[in-house]
Design an enzyme around this catalytic site. Structure first.
Site, PDB file in Angstrom:
ATOM      1  N   ASN A   1       0.852  -1.198   0.000  1.00 33.66           N
ATOM      2  CA  ASN A   1       0.000   0.000   0.000  1.00 33.66           C
ATOM      3  C   ASN A   1       0.886   1.247   0.000  1.00 33.66           C
ATOM      4  OD1 ASN A   1       0.559   0.766   2.866  1.00 33.66           O
ATOM      5  ND2 ASN A   1      -0.406  -1.215   3.255  1.00 33.66           N
TER       6      ASN A   1
ATOM      7  N   ASP B   1      -4.363  -6.237   4.824  1.00 32.08           N
ATOM      8  CA  ASP B   1      -5.401  -7.124   5.377  1.00 32.08           C
ATOM      9  C   ASP B   1      -5.326  -8.533   4.795  1.00 32.08           C
ATOM     10  OD1 ASP B   1      -6.538  -5.271   7.101  1.00 32.08           O
ATOM     11  OD2 ASP B   1      -7.659  -4.345   5.466  1.00 32.08           O
TER      12      ASP B   1
ATOM     13  N   LYS C   1       8.584 -17.328 -11.017  1.00 29.04           N
ATOM     14  CA  LYS C   1       7.794 -16.201 -11.536  1.00 29.04           C
ATOM     15  C   LYS C   1       6.543 -16.727 -12.249  1.00 29.04           C
ATOM     16  CE  LYS C   1       8.079 -12.217 -14.536  1.00 29.04           C
ATOM     17  NZ  LYS C   1       8.647 -11.723 -15.777  1.00 29.04           N
TER      18      LYS C   1
ATOM     19  N   PHE D   1      -4.639   3.359  14.731  1.00 29.61           N
ATOM     20  CA  PHE D   1      -4.910   4.386  13.724  1.00 29.61           C
ATOM     21  C   PHE D   1      -6.034   3.874  12.831  1.00 29.61           C
ATOM     22  CE2 PHE D   1      -1.814   7.898  13.404  1.00 29.61           C
ATOM     23  CZ  PHE D   1      -1.075   7.611  14.537  1.00 29.61           C
TER      24      PHE D   1
ATOM     25  N   LYS E   1     -14.107   0.627  15.080  1.00 27.57           N
ATOM     26  CA  LYS E   1     -12.743   0.068  15.215  1.00 27.57           C
ATOM     27  C   LYS E   1     -12.246   0.230  16.651  1.00 27.57           C
ATOM     28  CE  LYS E   1     -11.129   0.433  10.564  1.00 27.57           C
ATOM     29  NZ  LYS E   1     -10.499   1.225   9.542  1.00 27.57           N
TER      30      LYS E   1
ATOM     31  N   LYS F   1     -11.502  -3.271  18.459  1.00 20.24           N
ATOM     32  CA  LYS F   1     -10.091  -3.631  18.649  1.00 20.24           C
ATOM     33  C   LYS F   1      -9.608  -3.339  20.078  1.00 20.24           C
ATOM     34  CE  LYS F   1      -9.051  -3.098  13.738  1.00 20.24           C
ATOM     35  NZ  LYS F   1      -7.968  -3.395  12.811  1.00 20.24           N
TER      36      LYS F   1
END
Ligand code: CTP
Length: 392
Positions: A204, A273, A283, A317, A331, A335
């Site tokens: 990301n 995730d 490959k 976060f 969240k 969490k």
């Protein structure tokens, strides 16, 4: 404005002190400079005088006034650093000599003190120099170790002046108060990288800037920081324990290994995730039209921490794009965090790549919206909040 006194001795690394002063000026430090006679053979005091817009102290006994210069210059200083420090100055300090302006001022200073040595590798490794360094350390003088590298004398080895960013960070640390002294803080940062085959991966856009800023702030406040980081292009912060990981699974293992003795845990990493269900050793060749990747869920590290925490104060976060507050509040409770920092990716100045962030802090009873600010400033706000939650 914090005042720092920079002592400069005769070493070819002296030219780096010019750059160091520029870096420190950008950070708004009030700078005073003292040079030894030998240092003035390398660079004229006028150079440093032009950088700090003040006279440079070299001779304690010149006839410009009746102030006791080596005493005045260290008054109200937050830190005294000698950079570059020759073997000679280290020997003099180890034995309490005060035979010039620099050594006399160093003896008179009561502020935190730093020495950044730079010299030939054999001079540095010499038993006498090493013994003198040990003596200085026993006086609570902090050393920014020289690094391995090529030297002007033609040798290569340990003796090359430390990285300037590390020296600046050491000064930041020494000039701060240390309310987190004795506390352990675990911080995760950056993206995770999930390999598909030897060539490709899923990741990301996280730059790691928020987590690294938090690590520096926690270190400056005196905490023992362990930074677990995915791959980023940032310099490892000075004075933190650094653990480099790639995948979410690696980060999960590292967090489990270190979490028990932490006082604070901050999950600033953008943990992937999902990861490929199987890794191809070779490959993967392209097919004619579509390609399907079978993905499996990664462990939710923050949820694991939330379920297994004992004494740890935990901060997560959340990066949201829609239903920001609702998603973030879910969240926070799912969490089991003590604090959740939420940012809206579409807000101007917020998000991954920049140096600023605009967030809201969610705690059990409140949502506090903060103004746009630098990630550095925000880090202090987050840590202050965590300390308040912990009652420290
Ligand atoms: N997090 C984690 N482990 C994961 C995913 C996220 O520890 N596998 C942590 C992040 O470090 C962050 C918090 O959980 O502190 C929220 O991350 P975020 O990506 O916003 O939320 P997700 O739980 O992944 O949910 P979604 O992607 O559906 O918004």
């Amino acid at each position: 404005m914090k005042k720092i006194v920079i002592g400069i001795t005769g070493s070819i690394a002296i030219y780096k002190t010019c750059d160091l002063i520029s870096l420190l000026k950008k950070k708004n430090y009030d700078i005073e400079v003292i040079m030894t006679e030998h240092a003035t053979k390398f660079i004229n005091p006028l150079t440093f005088g032009s950088l700090i817009h003040k006279p440079i102290l070299v001779d304690d006994f010149d006839d410009t006034g009746y102030q006791i210069k080596h005493i005045n210059i260290v008054k109200d200083a937050s830190c005294f650093i000698i950079v570059p420090a020759s073997a000679n100055i280290i020997a003099k300090i180890a034995h309490g000599l005060g035979d010039d302006a620099l050594t006399s001022a160093f003896l008179a200073a009561t502020c935190p003190k730093i020495i950044a040595p730079a010299m030939n590798v054999h001079m540095y490794e010499n038993t006498a120099t090493q013994k003198n360094i040990e003596i200085c350390k026993s006086y609570d003088i902090h050393f920014v170790e020289p690094i391995d590298g090529p030297m002007a004398c033609g040798y290569s080895g340990k003796g090359h002046i430390a990285n300037l960013d590390d020296i600046v960070e050491c000064i930041d640390y020494m000039t701060s108060s240390h309310p987190l002294k004795g506390k352990h803080i675990l911080i995760s940062a950056g993206p995770t990288l999930e390999s598909i085959d030897p060539v490709r991966f899923i990741s990301n856009h996280s730059s790691g800037k928020m987590g690294y800023a938090l690590a520096k702030a926690a270190r400056n406040l005196g905490g023992h920081v362990t930074l677990i980081s995915g791959p980023v292009s940032l310099k490892i912060p000075y004075g933190v324990d650094f653990i480099s990981i790639e995948s979410a699974q690696d980060m999960y293992e590292a967090v489990k290994e270190f979490m028990d003795f932490q006082d604070y845990i901050i999950m600033a990493a953008a943990v992937g995730d999902y990861c490929p269900a199987t890794y191809s050793e070779t490959k993967i060749k392209k097919s004619d039209s579509h390609m399907f990747l079978d993905l499996q869920k990664n462990p939710d590290i923050l949820s694991y921490i939330g379920q297994h925490k004992t004494k740890q104060t935990v901060c997560g976060f959340a990066m949201e794009t829609d239903h920001v507050l609702e998603n973030a509040q879910n969240k926070f409770s799912n969490k089991n965090c003590d604090l959740l920092v939420v940012n809206d990716l579409f807000e101007e100045g917020a998000g991954f790549k920049g140096d600023t962030n605009k967030v809201a802090l969610i705690t059990k009873h409140f949502v506090e919206y903060l103004d746009l600010m630098s990630k550095d400033d925000l880090s202090y706000r987050i840590i202050e909040k965590l300390m308040k939650i912990k009652g420290e």
